[in-house]
Design a protein around this motif. Structure first.
Motif, PDB file in Angstrom:
ATOM      1  N   ARG A 188       0.868  -1.206   0.090  1.00  0.00           N
ATOM      2  CA  ARG A 188       0.174   0.180  -0.088  1.00  0.00           C
ATOM      3  C   ARG A 188       0.815   1.126  -0.036  1.00  0.00           C
ATOM      4  N   GLU A 189       2.083   1.308   0.580  1.00  0.00           N
ATOM      5  CA  GLU A 189       2.765   2.397   0.673  1.00  0.00           C
ATOM      6  C   GLU A 189       3.486   2.623  -0.875  1.00  0.00           C
ATOM      7  N   LEU A 190       3.997   1.685  -1.494  1.00  0.00           N
ATOM      8  CA  LEU A 190       4.308   1.466  -2.755  1.00  0.00           C
ATOM      9  C   LEU A 190       3.258   2.477  -3.695  1.00  0.00           C
ATOM     10  N   ARG A 191       2.000   2.025  -3.471  1.00  0.00           N
ATOM     11  CA  ARG A 191       0.915   2.192  -4.312  1.00  0.00           C
ATOM     12  C   ARG A 191       0.711   3.765  -4.057  1.00  0.00           C
ATOM     13  N   THR A 192       0.646   4.081  -2.746  1.00  0.00           N
ATOM     14  CA  THR A 192      -0.026   5.485  -2.353  1.00  0.00           C
ATOM     15  C   THR A 192       1.163   6.439  -2.388  1.00  0.00           C
ATOM     16  N   ASP A 193       2.280   6.109  -1.917  1.00  0.00           N
ATOM     17  CA  ASP A 193       3.640   7.019  -1.899  1.00  0.00           C
ATOM     18  C   ASP A 193       4.264   7.114  -2.914  1.00  0.00           C
ATOM     19  N   GLU A 194       4.633   6.040  -4.059  1.00  0.00           N
ATOM     20  CA  GLU A 194       5.324   6.244  -5.161  1.00  0.00           C
ATOM     21  C   GLU A 194       4.566   5.711  -6.447  1.00  0.00           C
ATOM     22  N   ASP A 195       3.287   5.645  -6.225  1.00  0.00           N
ATOM     23  CA  ASP A 195       2.667   5.589  -7.536  1.00  0.00           C
ATOM     24  C   ASP A 195       2.894   4.348  -8.409  1.00  0.00           C
ATOM     25  N   VAL A 196       3.532   3.119  -7.501  1.00  0.00           N
ATOM     26  CA  VAL A 196       3.759   2.110  -8.312  1.00  0.00           C
ATOM     27  C   VAL A 196       2.384   1.143  -8.430  1.00  0.00           C
ATOM     28  N   PRO A 197       2.426   0.426  -9.799  1.00  0.00           N
ATOM     29  CA  PRO A 197       1.170  -0.321  -9.880  1.00  0.00           C
ATOM     30  C   PRO A 197       1.352  -1.569  -9.216  1.00  0.00           C
ATOM     31  N   VAL A 198       0.685  -1.898  -8.105  1.00  0.00           N
ATOM     32  CA  VAL A 198       0.872  -2.920  -7.501  1.00  0.00           C
ATOM     33  C   VAL A 198      -0.151  -3.192  -6.547  1.00  0.00           C
ATOM     34  N   TYR A 199      -0.417  -4.883  -6.297  1.00  0.00           N
ATOM     35  CA  TYR A 199      -1.730  -4.932  -5.479  1.00  0.00           C
ATOM     36  C   TYR A 199      -1.253  -6.361  -4.556  1.00  0.00           C
ATOM     37  N   PHE A 200      -1.767  -6.558  -3.348  1.00  0.00           N
ATOM     38  CA  PHE A 200      -1.429  -7.639  -3.008  1.00  0.00           C
ATOM     39  C   PHE A 200      -2.653  -8.772  -2.932  1.00  0.00           C
ATOM     40  N   SER A 201      -2.654  -9.947  -2.829  1.00  0.00           N
ATOM     41  CA  SER A 201      -3.434 -11.214  -3.029  1.00  0.00           C
ATOM     42  C   SER A 201      -2.930 -12.271  -1.975  1.00  0.00           C
ATOM     43  N   THR A 202      -3.922 -13.083  -1.456  1.00  0.00           N
ATOM     44  CA  THR A 202      -3.769 -14.132  -0.658  1.00  0.00           C
ATOM     45  C   THR A 202      -4.774 -15.128  -0.794  1.00  0.00           C
ATOM     46  N   ASP A 203      -4.637 -16.477  -0.822  1.00  0.00           N
ATOM     47  CA  ASP A 203      -5.214 -17.407  -0.891  1.00  0.00           C
ATOM     48  C   ASP A 203      -5.420 -17.773   0.609  1.00  0.00           C
ATOM     49  N   THR A 204      -5.892 -19.303   0.979  1.00  0.00           N
ATOM     50  CA  THR A 204      -5.952 -19.633   2.397  1.00  0.00           C
ATOM     51  C   THR A 204      -4.585 -19.894   2.626  1.00  0.00           C
ATOM     52  N   GLY A 205      -3.646 -18.763   3.130  1.00  0.00           N
ATOM     53  CA  GLY A 205      -2.302 -19.086   3.645  1.00  0.00           C
ATOM     54  C   GLY A 205      -1.711 -17.738   4.032  1.00  0.00           C
ATOM     55  N   ALA A 206      -0.550 -17.852   4.587  1.00  0.00           N
ATOM     56  CA  ALA A 206      -0.062 -16.468   5.082  1.00  0.00           C
ATOM     57  C   ALA A 206       1.090 -15.957   4.015  1.00  0.00           C
ATOM     58  N   SER A 207       1.248 -16.776   3.107  1.00  0.00           N
ATOM     59  CA  SER A 207       2.115 -16.246   2.034  1.00  0.00           C
ATOM     60  C   SER A 207       1.330 -15.342   1.153  1.00  0.00           C
ATOM     61  N   VAL A 208       2.004 -14.525   0.669  1.00  0.00           N
ATOM     62  CA  VAL A 208       1.447 -13.178  -0.406  1.00  0.00           C
ATOM     63  C   VAL A 208       1.733 -13.230  -1.707  1.00  0.00           C
ATOM     64  N   TYR A 209       0.955 -13.050  -2.534  1.00  0.00           N
ATOM     65  CA  TYR A 209       1.002 -12.691  -4.112  1.00  0.00           C
ATOM     66  C   TYR A 209       1.148 -11.156  -4.187  1.00  0.00           C
ATOM     67  N   VAL A 210       1.951 -10.812  -4.845  1.00  0.00           N
ATOM     68  CA  VAL A 210       2.083  -9.351  -5.083  1.00  0.00           C
ATOM     69  C   VAL A 210       2.284  -9.062  -6.472  1.00  0.00           C
ATOM     70  N   ASN A 211       1.118  -8.537  -6.990  1.00  0.00           N
ATOM     71  CA  ASN A 211       1.072  -8.392  -8.281  1.00  0.00           C
ATOM     72  C   ASN A 211       1.308  -7.155  -8.894  1.00  0.00           C
TER      73      ASN A 211
END
Length: 334
Positions: free
Chosen positions: A274-297
């Motif tokens: 969220r900091e990358l997206r809001t402060d640096e205008d980077v096109p990036v979003y997070f996503s998780t399935d049923t687990g603690a690991s994260v996909y960062v798109n």
């Protein structure tokens, strides 16, 4: 004569995820679901039908499959045996190129490779959507790993209705330049190795007081996601995936067990994105399935910057891209 084949499939990242099963034997979800396959992570599986053998043997990453894992393999191979019209024993060996049971979709690639190899070894002339109905019996997500890239598993109570179909993603525009959702997407994986119990989460999904609200809401999410994918819209597609991850977690956390699978590192990754997206205008979003690991798109142009920022929070990263459908390969495991 013994039929033998080897297949390779990629795991999936859920974009609009299914949660809960309306029917458990065939693993029919309550609603449709959409995902994207992730490469180069993969499962390779060799299957041999052995008419002269007395029992089935299953080996995963060098260890015998036991308990519920073996039962789920049985569900797939028994259905293929019945369709093929024989009662041969089967030998299965499977190997993953990435960590399993940490939220990166290893059951999807595992059962997709199993179903594809078993059908090929049995000499069955089937389309990938038809094979996906067999894979679904092991893991509903595996149906989408059979058809690959961006795929949509339809709900239903039979193999004709409940199968996966490919969504042909379009080319849109991002920052004034053409953007191809299949060629230009990069997925920075943030590995948070924490054991997850997806089966339990699916069993109690319908007992959450938020489940009916999610089922109603997800229909709009599915329609929006299909439209965004066909138009090649990066922001719209992955904003939906991020929102759906929060919706899924809310439902799991409000079930009878109050199951919370996120870890402190998971939240740290969310905040970094969220900091990358809001402060640096980077096109990036997070996503998780049923687990603690994260996909960062994100995009190919920003993948290194995103990976560096996620690494700063102390989480191991890798950079993946869109993977294709299940396919046969020559490098057999036995």
């Amino acid at each position: 004569m013994t039929g033998k084949a080897t297949a390779r499939a990629h795991p999936i990242q859920g974009l609009v995820k299914y949660h809960g099963l309306r029917e458990t034997e065939g693993r029919h979800p309550y609603h449709d679901s959409i995902s994207v396959c992730t490469a180069p992570s993969n499962t390779t599986t060799t299957v041999a039908w052995e008419p002269d053998a007395s029992e089935d043997t299953y080996l995963i990453d060098g260890e015998p499959a036991e308990g519920r894992g073996a039962e789920r393999i049985d569900n797939v191979v028994d259905a293929i045996r019945e369709h093929a019209g024989f009662d041969h024993a089967v030998r299965v060996e499977s190997a993953n190129s990435f960590p399993s049971n940490v939220g990166f979709g290893s059951s999807a690639s595992g059962f997709a490779a199993l179903a594809y190899a078993a059908c090929e070894a049995a000499g069955l002339d089937l389309t990938r959507p038809e094979v996906s109905a067999f894979a679904r019996r092991g893991s509903s997500s595996a149906a989408r790993a059979v058809t690959g890239a961006y795929s949509d598993l339809h709900t239903g109570l039979n193999d004709h209705d409940s199968r996966s179909e490919r969504i042909e993603a379009g080319t849109g525009e991002l920052d004034g330049e053409p953007f191809d959702l299949e060629e230009d997407l990069r997925i920075v994986t943030a590995l948070v190795p924490s054991y997850k119990e997806t089966e339990a989460a699916h069993r109690e999904a319908a007992d959450s007081h938020m489940f009916d609200a999610r089922r109603a809401h997800v229909q709009d999410q599915l329609a929006e996601a299909r439209d965004a994918l066909r138009d090649g819209e990066f922001h719209r597609t992955f904003e939906i995936a991020e929102h759906d991850s929060l919706s899924l977690a809310a439902t799991t956390m409000t079930g009878p067990a109050g199951w919370v699978y996120w870890q402190p590192e998971t939240i740290a990754v969310f905040n970094a994105v969220r900091e990358l997206r809001t402060d640096e205008d980077v096109p990036v979003y997070f996503s998780t399935d049923t687990g603690a690991s994260v996909y960062v798109n994100t995009t190919a142009d920003h993948a290194d910057r995103v990976a560096d920022r996620i690494g700063e929070v102390g989480v191991e990263t890798d950079v993946w891209e869109v993977g294709g459908p299940a396919r046969t390969v020559d490098d057999a495991l036995f």
